[in-house]
Scaffold this motif. Structure first.
Motif, PDB file in Angstrom:
ATOM      1  N   ASN A 193      -3.701   8.273  12.495  1.00 45.03           N
ATOM      2  CA  ASN A 193      -4.671   7.393  11.605  1.00 45.03           C
ATOM      3  C   ASN A 193      -3.831   7.356  10.619  1.00 45.03           C
ATOM      4  OD1 ASN A 193      -7.072   7.054  13.756  1.00 45.03           O
ATOM      5  ND2 ASN A 193      -7.063   9.350  13.105  1.00 45.03           N
ATOM      6  N   ALA A 194      -2.722   7.562  10.433  1.00 42.82           N
ATOM      7  CA  ALA A 194      -2.053   7.744   9.152  1.00 42.82           C
ATOM      8  C   ALA A 194      -1.072   6.283   9.077  1.00 42.82           C
ATOM      9  CB  ALA A 194      -0.952   8.792   8.928  1.00 42.82           C
ATOM     10  N   ASP A 195      -0.836   5.301   7.840  1.00 47.91           N
ATOM     11  CA  ASP A 195       0.087   5.488   7.801  1.00 47.91           C
ATOM     12  C   ASP A 195       1.579   5.344   7.988  1.00 47.91           C
ATOM     13  OD1 ASP A 195      -1.633   2.960   6.286  1.00 47.91           O
ATOM     14  OD2 ASP A 195      -0.873   3.839   4.430  1.00 47.91           O
ATOM     15  N   PRO A 196       1.924   4.316   9.358  1.00 47.89           N
ATOM     16  CA  PRO A 196       3.163   4.404   9.529  1.00 47.89           C
ATOM     17  C   PRO A 196       4.334   5.106   9.199  1.00 47.89           C
ATOM     18  CG  PRO A 196       2.731   2.456  10.036  1.00 47.89           C
ATOM     19  CD  PRO A 196       1.879   3.111   9.093  1.00 47.89           C
ATOM     20  N   THR A 197       4.416   6.020   8.102  1.00 44.14           N
ATOM     21  CA  THR A 197       5.789   6.235   6.826  1.00 44.14           C
ATOM     22  C   THR A 197       5.900   8.175   7.067  1.00 44.14           C
ATOM     23  OG1 THR A 197       4.364   6.485   5.127  1.00 44.14           O
ATOM     24  CG2 THR A 197       5.593   4.263   5.367  1.00 44.14           C
ATOM     25  N   LEU A 198       7.188   8.654   7.147  1.00 45.08           N
ATOM     26  CA  LEU A 198       7.101   9.767   7.391  1.00 45.08           C
ATOM     27  C   LEU A 198       6.341  10.765   6.035  1.00 45.08           C
ATOM     28  CD1 LEU A 198      11.341  10.244   8.193  1.00 45.08           C
ATOM     29  CD2 LEU A 198       9.266  10.769   9.282  1.00 45.08           C
ATOM     30  N   PRO A 199       6.166  10.004   4.355  1.00 42.40           N
ATOM     31  CA  PRO A 199       5.915  10.351   3.423  1.00 42.40           C
ATOM     32  C   PRO A 199       4.032  11.108   3.895  1.00 42.40           C
ATOM     33  CG  PRO A 199       7.805   9.669   2.956  1.00 42.40           C
ATOM     34  CD  PRO A 199       7.582   8.681   3.555  1.00 42.40           C
ATOM     35  N   ALA A 200       3.288   9.543   4.203  1.00 42.38           N
ATOM     36  CA  ALA A 200       2.394   9.824   4.897  1.00 42.38           C
ATOM     37  C   ALA A 200       1.792  10.136   5.783  1.00 42.38           C
ATOM     38  CB  ALA A 200       1.681   7.993   4.934  1.00 42.38           C
ATOM     39  N   GLY A 258       6.300  16.381  22.208  1.00 45.41           N
ATOM     40  CA  GLY A 258       5.177  15.403  22.258  1.00 45.41           C
ATOM     41  C   GLY A 258       5.022  15.049  20.908  1.00 45.41           C
ATOM     42  N   LEU A 259       4.942  16.025  19.720  1.00 44.27           N
ATOM     43  CA  LEU A 259       4.851  15.655  18.758  1.00 44.27           C
ATOM     44  C   LEU A 259       5.327  15.090  18.010  1.00 44.27           C
ATOM     45  CD1 LEU A 259       2.148  18.169  16.129  1.00 44.27           C
ATOM     46  CD2 LEU A 259       1.830  15.650  17.000  1.00 44.27           C
ATOM     47  N   GLN A 260       7.220  15.508  18.495  1.00 50.75           N
ATOM     48  CA  GLN A 260       8.344  15.035  17.318  1.00 50.75           C
ATOM     49  C   GLN A 260       8.245  14.188  17.901  1.00 50.75           C
ATOM     50  OE1 GLN A 260      10.922  17.549  18.252  1.00 50.75           O
ATOM     51  NE2 GLN A 260      10.970  19.002  16.853  1.00 50.75           N
ATOM     52  N   ARG A 261       7.648  12.949  19.878  1.00 45.10           N
ATOM     53  CA  ARG A 261       8.321  12.043  20.063  1.00 45.10           C
ATOM     54  C   ARG A 261       7.186  11.195  19.211  1.00 45.10           C
ATOM     55  NH1 ARG A 261       8.658  14.978  24.442  1.00 45.10           N
ATOM     56  NH2 ARG A 261       7.158  14.949  25.218  1.00 45.10           N
ATOM     57  N   SER A 262       6.064  11.762  18.589  1.00 45.28           N
ATOM     58  CA  SER A 262       4.875  10.648  18.632  1.00 45.28           C
ATOM     59  C   SER A 262       5.416  10.038  16.839  1.00 45.28           C
ATOM     60  CB  SER A 262       3.484  11.586  18.412  1.00 45.28           C
ATOM     61  OG  SER A 262       2.838  11.543  19.617  1.00 45.28           O
ATOM     62  N   VAL A 263       6.073  11.339  15.936  1.00 40.48           N
ATOM     63  CA  VAL A 263       6.607  10.904  14.583  1.00 40.48           C
ATOM     64  C   VAL A 263       7.504   9.771  14.891  1.00 40.48           C
ATOM     65  CG1 VAL A 263       7.355  12.117  12.364  1.00 40.48           C
ATOM     66  CG2 VAL A 263       5.744  12.658  13.521  1.00 40.48           C
ATOM     67  N   ALA A 264       8.620   9.547  15.845  1.00 38.09           N
ATOM     68  CA  ALA A 264      10.072   9.285  15.785  1.00 38.09           C
ATOM     69  C   ALA A 264       8.892   7.469  16.164  1.00 38.09           C
ATOM     70  CB  ALA A 264      10.369   9.355  16.625  1.00 38.09           C
ATOM     71  N   ARG A 265       8.283   7.322  17.339  1.00 39.55           N
ATOM     72  CA  ARG A 265       7.508   6.576  17.498  1.00 39.55           C
ATOM     73  C   ARG A 265       6.712   6.139  16.349  1.00 39.55           C
ATOM     74  NH1 ARG A 265       2.708   5.590  19.036  1.00 39.55           N
ATOM     75  NH2 ARG A 265       1.942   7.525  19.430  1.00 39.55           N
ATOM     76  N   LEU A 266       6.348   6.434  16.120  1.00 35.04           N
ATOM     77  CA  LEU A 266       5.355   6.278  14.876  1.00 35.04           C
ATOM     78  C   LEU A 266       6.181   5.722  13.195  1.00 35.04           C
ATOM     79  CD1 LEU A 266       2.102   8.602  14.846  1.00 35.04           C
ATOM     80  CD2 LEU A 266       2.308   5.900  14.978  1.00 35.04           C
ATOM     81  N   THR A 267       6.702   6.302  13.113  1.00 35.45           N
ATOM     82  CA  THR A 267       8.218   6.059  12.365  1.00 35.45           C
ATOM     83  C   THR A 267       8.661   5.450  12.567  1.00 35.45           C
ATOM     84  OG1 THR A 267       9.364   7.771  11.886  1.00 35.45           O
ATOM     85  CG2 THR A 267       7.181   7.804  10.824  1.00 35.45           C
ATOM     86  N   GLY A 268       9.349   5.043  13.553  1.00 39.12           N
ATOM     87  CA  GLY A 268      11.033   4.936  13.621  1.00 39.12           C
ATOM     88  C   GLY A 268      12.572   5.468  13.319  1.00 39.12           C
ATOM     89  N   GLY A 269      11.411   6.977  12.566  1.00 37.31           N
ATOM     90  CA  GLY A 269      12.442   7.996  12.040  1.00 37.31           C
ATOM     91  C   GLY A 269      13.541   8.399  13.689  1.00 37.31           C
ATOM     92  N   PRO A 303      13.693   6.446   6.718  1.00 38.12           N
ATOM     93  CA  PRO A 303      14.268   5.412   6.485  1.00 38.12           C
ATOM     94  C   PRO A 303      14.583   4.137   5.507  1.00 38.12           C
ATOM     95  CG  PRO A 303      12.688   5.613   8.713  1.00 38.12           C
ATOM     96  CD  PRO A 303      11.934   7.027   7.294  1.00 38.12           C
ATOM     97  N   PRO A 304      15.048   3.534   5.699  1.00 37.11           N
ATOM     98  CA  PRO A 304      15.097   2.452   4.081  1.00 37.11           C
ATOM     99  C   PRO A 304      13.700   2.704   4.377  1.00 37.11           C
ATOM    100  CG  PRO A 304      17.608   2.643   5.501  1.00 37.11           C
ATOM    101  CD  PRO A 304      15.801   3.676   5.998  1.00 37.11           C
ATOM    102  N   GLY A 305      13.575   2.212   2.795  1.00 39.08           N
ATOM    103  CA  GLY A 305      12.093   1.215   2.721  1.00 39.08           C
ATOM    104  C   GLY A 305      10.945   1.965   2.117  1.00 39.08           C
ATOM    105  N   GLN A 306      10.937   3.579   3.291  1.00 36.51           N
ATOM    106  CA  GLN A 306       9.551   3.942   3.304  1.00 36.51           C
ATOM    107  C   GLN A 306       9.856   5.351   2.488  1.00 36.51           C
ATOM    108  OE1 GLN A 306       9.240   5.240   7.116  1.00 36.51           O
ATOM    109  NE2 GLN A 306       8.954   3.193   7.999  1.00 36.51           N
ATOM    110  N   GLU A 307      10.624   5.158   1.439  1.00 36.67           N
ATOM    111  CA  GLU A 307      10.413   6.244   0.231  1.00 36.67           C
ATOM    112  C   GLU A 307       8.648   6.855  -0.061  1.00 36.67           C
ATOM    113  OE1 GLU A 307      12.735   4.066   0.787  1.00 36.67           O
ATOM    114  OE2 GLU A 307      14.572   4.759   0.735  1.00 36.67           O
ATOM    115  N   ALA A 308       8.766   8.113  -0.323  1.00 34.28           N
ATOM    116  CA  ALA A 308       7.496   8.681  -1.211  1.00 34.28           C
ATOM    117  C   ALA A 308       7.431   7.857  -2.367  1.00 34.28           C
ATOM    118  CB  ALA A 308       7.684  10.102  -0.785  1.00 34.28           C
ATOM    119  N   ASP A 309       5.610   7.323  -2.754  1.00 40.30           N
ATOM    120  CA  ASP A 309       6.335   6.789  -4.236  1.00 40.30           C
ATOM    121  C   ASP A 309       5.729   8.554  -5.625  1.00 40.30           C
ATOM    122  OD1 ASP A 309       5.677   4.532  -3.204  1.00 40.30           O
ATOM    123  OD2 ASP A 309       3.456   5.456  -2.972  1.00 40.30           O
ATOM    124  N   GLY A 310       6.967   8.713  -5.860  1.00 36.18           N
ATOM    125  CA  GLY A 310       7.061   9.168  -7.057  1.00 36.18           C
ATOM    126  C   GLY A 310       5.559  10.070  -7.883  1.00 36.18           C
TER     127      GLY A 310
END
Length: 186
Positions: free
Chosen positions: A78-85, A126-137, A179-186
């Motif tokens: 349910n979160a935005d698909p970025t690592l910081p989100a 499974g969570l690791q695979r989900s995070v990779a799938r969701l974020t492209g990490g 990933p490039p372009g997905q940095e957390a907001d300061g």
């Protein structure tokens, strides 16, 4: 209708009550320290009835553990698909539902039990695979995300207000892994 019949609850309702009681008991005491009698007292049911419904304390623990992993998975979905989100959403989950982090940590601690270890391993991967799938990490980014998540879990559960991993440090480490372009907001 007698009083006993009026007090009976549907099995599905009783099951939810037991799992809720078990969630609190396992979060407080882990698999080894939790007692079915205490879970029964929390749920207002006899511990033999719990065994009848779940088979064993380990099976009940695994149900509670799976529910915790399911809550984390849903939070990520349910979160935005970025690592910081995903990290921020996980931090909110830990703050709002402390038992999630405690139960998962107790799952890792109970890994000497082969059955528990295999289930925790399966869910963690499974969570690791989900995070990779969701974020492209990539693998390094996902490992960094999970390492930060462990620190966040411990910091939150220990209530370390000045050393919180969900503050600037966490944002910094997730920026390194994003990933490039997905940095957390300061």
């Amino acid at each position: 209708m007698n009083a006993d019949a009026a007090a009976r609850k549907p099995a599905a309702v009783r099951r939810v009550e037991i799992i809720t009681a078990a969630d609190a008991e396992f979060a407080a005491n882990g698999l080894a320290g939790a007692r079915l009698e205490a879970i029964g007292a929390r749920a207002g049911i006899s511990h033999p009835r719990i065994v009848q419904m779940f088979g064993s304390k380990r099976e009940l623990f695994l149900e509670v553990l799976h529910a915790a992993f399911d809550r984390i998975e849903t939070t990520f979905e349910n979160a935005d698909p970025t690592l910081p989100a995903l990290g921020a959403a996980y931090g909110r989950l830990l703050q709002n539902e402390r038992t999630v982090g405690l139960v998962v940590l107790h799952g890792y601690a109970a890994a000497a039990d082969e059955t528990v270890r295999e289930e925790v391993r399966r869910r963690h991967l499974g969570l690791q695979r989900s995070v990779a799938r969701l974020t492209g990490g990539d693998a390094l980014q996902v490992r960094t995300f999970f390492a930060t998540g462990l620190i966040m879990t411990v910091s939150t559960l220990l209530d370390l207000p000045e050393q919180r991993a969900d503050a600037a440090w966490s944002s910094w480490i997730l920026d390194l892994a994003a990933p490039p372009g997905q940095e957390a907001d300061g």
